[in-house]
Each structure stands twice: as C-alpha cells, then as structure tokens.
Design an enzyme around this catalytic site. Structure first.
Site, PDB file in Angstrom:
ATOM      1  N   THR A  39      -5.789  -7.537  10.517  1.00  0.00           N
ATOM      2  CA  THR A  39      -6.076  -6.217   9.936  1.00  0.00           C
ATOM      3  C   THR A  39      -5.549  -5.049  10.775  1.00  0.00           C
ATOM      4  O   THR A  39      -5.002  -4.085  10.242  1.00  0.00           O
ATOM      5  CB  THR A  39      -7.609  -6.063   9.765  1.00  0.00           C
ATOM      6  OG1 THR A  39      -8.091  -7.155   8.990  1.00  0.00           O
ATOM      7  CG2 THR A  39      -7.960  -4.751   9.088  1.00  0.00           C
TER       8      THR A  39
ATOM      9  N   TYR B  92     -12.247  -3.270  -3.714  1.00  0.00           N
ATOM     10  CA  TYR B  92     -12.818  -3.665  -2.414  1.00  0.00           C
ATOM     11  C   TYR B  92     -14.252  -4.160  -2.524  1.00  0.00           C
ATOM     12  O   TYR B  92     -14.725  -4.852  -1.621  1.00  0.00           O
ATOM     13  CB  TYR B  92     -12.689  -2.521  -1.409  1.00  0.00           C
ATOM     14  CG  TYR B  92     -11.288  -2.461  -0.825  1.00  0.00           C
ATOM     15  CD1 TYR B  92     -10.841  -3.436   0.072  1.00  0.00           C
ATOM     16  CD2 TYR B  92     -10.396  -1.466  -1.192  1.00  0.00           C
ATOM     17  CE1 TYR B  92      -9.543  -3.402   0.573  1.00  0.00           C
ATOM     18  CE2 TYR B  92      -9.095  -1.425  -0.693  1.00  0.00           C
ATOM     19  CZ  TYR B  92      -8.687  -2.396   0.195  1.00  0.00           C
ATOM     20  OH  TYR B  92      -7.401  -2.381   0.695  1.00  0.00           O
TER      21      TYR B  92
ATOM     22  N   ASN C  53      -2.086  -0.088   7.233  1.00  0.00           N
ATOM     23  CA  ASN C  53      -1.508  -1.369   7.636  1.00  0.00           C
ATOM     24  C   ASN C  53      -0.615  -1.990   6.561  1.00  0.00           C
ATOM     25  O   ASN C  53      -0.421  -3.194   6.525  1.00  0.00           O
ATOM     26  CB  ASN C  53      -2.608  -2.337   8.096  1.00  0.00           C
ATOM     27  CG  ASN C  53      -3.682  -2.524   7.038  1.00  0.00           C
ATOM     28  OD1 ASN C  53      -3.524  -2.071   5.911  1.00  0.00           O
ATOM     29  ND2 ASN C  53      -4.757  -3.197   7.400  1.00  0.00           N
TER      30      ASN C  53
ATOM     31  N   LYS D 249       0.834  -1.212   0.000  1.00  0.00           N
ATOM     32  CA  LYS D 249       0.000   0.000   0.000  1.00  0.00           C
ATOM     33  C   LYS D 249       0.872   1.268   0.000  1.00  0.00           C
ATOM     34  O   LYS D 249       2.064   1.210   0.358  1.00  0.00           O
ATOM     35  CB  LYS D 249      -0.921  -0.023   1.227  1.00  0.00           C
ATOM     36  CG  LYS D 249      -1.949  -1.164   1.211  1.00  0.00           C
ATOM     37  CD  LYS D 249      -2.874  -1.099   2.435  1.00  0.00           C
ATOM     38  CE  LYS D 249      -3.949  -2.177   2.401  1.00  0.00           C
ATOM     39  NZ  LYS D 249      -4.866  -2.135   3.560  1.00  0.00           N
TER      40      LYS D 249
ATOM     41  N   GLU E 133      -9.381 -10.625  -7.742  1.00  0.00           N
ATOM     42  CA  GLU E 133      -8.458  -9.504  -7.550  1.00  0.00           C
ATOM     43  C   GLU E 133      -7.312  -9.525  -8.561  1.00  0.00           C
ATOM     44  O   GLU E 133      -6.895  -8.481  -9.071  1.00  0.00           O
ATOM     45  CB  GLU E 133      -7.911  -9.524  -6.117  1.00  0.00           C
ATOM     46  CG  GLU E 133      -9.001  -9.200  -5.094  1.00  0.00           C
ATOM     47  CD  GLU E 133      -8.519  -9.217  -3.654  1.00  0.00           C
ATOM     48  OE1 GLU E 133      -9.312  -8.866  -2.775  1.00  0.00           O
ATOM     49  OE2 GLU E 133      -7.353  -9.579  -3.396  1.00  0.00           O
TER      50      GLU E 133
ATOM     51  N   ARG F 228       2.375  -6.576   9.507  1.00  0.00           N
ATOM     52  CA  ARG F 228       1.592  -5.521  10.170  1.00  0.00           C
ATOM     53  C   ARG F 228       1.933  -5.408  11.650  1.00  0.00           C
ATOM     54  O   ARG F 228       1.781  -4.341  12.245  1.00  0.00           O
ATOM     55  CB  ARG F 228       0.101  -5.805   9.979  1.00  0.00           C
ATOM     56  CG  ARG F 228      -0.386  -5.556   8.552  1.00  0.00           C
ATOM     57  CD  ARG F 228      -1.768  -6.144   8.357  1.00  0.00           C
ATOM     58  NE  ARG F 228      -2.387  -5.795   7.080  1.00  0.00           N
ATOM     59  CZ  ARG F 228      -3.531  -6.306   6.667  1.00  0.00           C
ATOM     60  NH1 ARG F 228      -4.180  -7.206   7.404  1.00  0.00           N
ATOM     61  NH2 ARG F 228      -4.044  -5.939   5.496  1.00  0.00           N
TER      62      ARG F 228
ATOM     63  N   ARG G 101      -1.450 -14.507   4.120  1.00  0.00           N
ATOM     64  CA  ARG G 101      -2.241 -13.889   5.210  1.00  0.00           C
ATOM     65  C   ARG G 101      -1.521 -14.074   6.544  1.00  0.00           C
ATOM     66  O   ARG G 101      -1.532 -13.193   7.398  1.00  0.00           O
ATOM     67  CB  ARG G 101      -3.637 -14.514   5.293  1.00  0.00           C
ATOM     68  CG  ARG G 101      -4.540 -14.180   4.135  1.00  0.00           C
ATOM     69  CD  ARG G 101      -5.006 -12.752   4.104  1.00  0.00           C
ATOM     70  NE  ARG G 101      -6.026 -12.450   5.079  1.00  0.00           N
ATOM     71  CZ  ARG G 101      -6.826 -11.386   5.022  1.00  0.00           C
ATOM     72  NH1 ARG G 101      -6.718 -10.524   4.014  1.00  0.00           N
ATOM     73  NH2 ARG G 101      -7.702 -11.150   5.953  1.00  0.00           N
TER      74      ARG G 101
ATOM     75  N   HIS H 296      -2.073  -5.214   1.449  1.00  0.00           N
ATOM     76  CA  HIS H 296      -3.328  -5.941   1.213  1.00  0.00           C
ATOM     77  C   HIS H 296      -2.980  -7.344   0.756  1.00  0.00           C
ATOM     78  O   HIS H 296      -2.042  -7.523  -0.017  1.00  0.00           O
ATOM     79  CB  HIS H 296      -4.168  -5.262   0.121  1.00  0.00           C
ATOM     80  CG  HIS H 296      -5.258  -6.163  -0.380  1.00  0.00           C
ATOM     81  ND1 HIS H 296      -6.460  -6.288   0.268  1.00  0.00           N
ATOM     82  CD2 HIS H 296      -5.296  -7.034  -1.427  1.00  0.00           C
ATOM     83  CE1 HIS H 296      -7.206  -7.179  -0.361  1.00  0.00           C
ATOM     84  NE2 HIS H 296      -6.521  -7.644  -1.396  1.00  0.00           N
TER      85      HIS H 296
END
Ligand code: ADP
Ligand code: MG
Length: 200
Positions: free
Chosen positions: A124, A53, A155, A13, A169, A135, A118, A158
């Site tokens: 998150t 999103y 954060n 990001k 995506e 994160r 992940r 993504h």
C-alpha cells in the site's frame, strides 16, 4: 484445481492517469500473461467510491489496523490507536482523491489473477513497497506525508485483495455484459498440457 479464469478488479487511479502512466501499468499486467476482460474510463462519483471501499464491512478496521502497524514498525506514533477512528479521514480522503479526475477500471483474468496482480502492484505505501512493483517504481508517497496533509495515499493503482473482494468489486464497476470472454493465442502456451501443433 486452479481456476484459470480467476478475475480481479484493477483501478488505474486518477493520479496515475495524470502522471500519464496508463500504458506502463497496463503493460505490466499484459506481459505477465493476464488477459484483459473488461475496461472503461470514467469519472466516479464520491458515492460510488465510498461504496467501493465499504463493500467489505471489515475494511475500516483492516485499513486502520494496517496503518497503526505501519507507524509502529517505523517507531512512530500513529495518528490514533483506534482503527475505526483512523479509517474515517482515510475514507474521506479516498472519496475526494478517487473522484478528482478520470480513472480506468479494468478486469484482468488468469490463473492466480488476484495474487499475481497484488504482487505486481506492491504494498500500500509507496515508500515501503518493493522495487520492481508499480507502487515501488513510479511514485514516492508515504503514510506520514499523506496523514500529515490529511489526504489519501497516492499510490496509482487499486487491486482487489481477495477473490471475494474481487467478485463484489467487479459487480460494483461492471455489468455482466461488459465482461468479455474470449480466447487468446497465448493461452495455449500458458495453460495447455501438450503443446501439440507448434512444429510443422
Ligand atoms: P490497498 O489499496 O493496498 O488494498 P487498503 O485497502 O488498505 O490498501 O487502503 C485503500 C487505499 O486507501 C490505499 O490504496 C491508499 O490509497 C489509502 N490509504 C490507506 N491507508 C491510508 C492512510 N493511513 N492514510 C492515507 N491513505 C490511506
Ligand atoms: Mg484494499
């Protein structure tokens, strides 16, 4: 059977680009054994981010429910009890945040790619995400701080939440000819059954 070419979408990001963390973040995915299948740096339009999103029609409800749950677990009152109402400023904040500067879009490939990424990225909310995750290690934002300031949580990364999400995506960010299928020497040590040919 495990799909050894499972793919997932990762976005570095704009906050991570500004924090000069591109190398650190890519290194985490490389060193676990995932293969980079596509990569580009771009400034996304607000429209592109909003579509990203809302590819999942359930995203608004899910993000609202997750936010409410998180507040309640901390013994705090959420900004609203209605998940959809909560999701609206979150989406607006994300559009602003994610189009504020350059970002890096990537496709990573390998066995269990969605879950592995992940796990490396972490939960998150940076305040609550585990130490050792991206994160958890590199940033300190919280729901409380971002919601008070009316902006998206910063954060850094993504990552697709499921294989179905990943497929949508990846198609949203890349055309088929930008995704490169190739062999890495290390694939053999990760996936081959026999390991013949190491010794002379
Ligand atoms: P994740 O990125 O972990 O999959 P979500 O899909 O639930 O998380 O949300 C997408 C992004 O929206 C998050 O990464 C975060 O930047 C932002 N976000 C989610 N919930 C909130 C919230 N309550 N307030 C501000 N930003 C939020
Ligand atoms: Mg998500």
């Amino acid at each position: 059977m495990v799909n050894k070419s499972e793919k997932t979408l990762v976005l570095i990001k704009p906050d991570a680009v500004q924090r000069t963390l591109i190398g650190e973040i890519i290194q985490r995915f490389e060193r676990i054994g995932l293969k980079l299948a596509a990569m580009k740096m771009t400034v996304a339009s607000g429209d592109h981010i909003e579509k990203h999103y809302t590819l999942d029609p359930e995203w608004r409800r899910k993000v609202g429910e997750k936010t409410i749950k998180n507040y309640k677990e901390k013994g705090q009152n959420p900004p609203s009890e209605d998940p959809i109402e909560i999701s609206q400023p979150v989406l607006e904040g994300l559009v602003k945040f994610m189009s504020a500067g350059p970002l890096i879009a990537m496709v990573w490939e390998g066995a269990h790619a969605v879950k592995i990424v992940r796990k490396l990225v972490g939960g998150t909310e940076p305040l609550a995400s585990d130490v050792g995750t991206i994160r958890g290690d590199y940033v300190l934002d919280s729901y409380e701080m971002s919601d008070t300031d009316g902006r998206a949580i910063r954060n850094l990364v993504h990552a697709s939440g499921s294989s179905e999400e990943a497929e949508m995506e990846i198609n949203h960010w890349f055309s088929q000819n930008e995704i490169i299928s190739y062999r890495l020497v290390q694939d053999e040590i990760l996936y081959d059954v026999n390991l013949d040919g190491i010794l002379d």
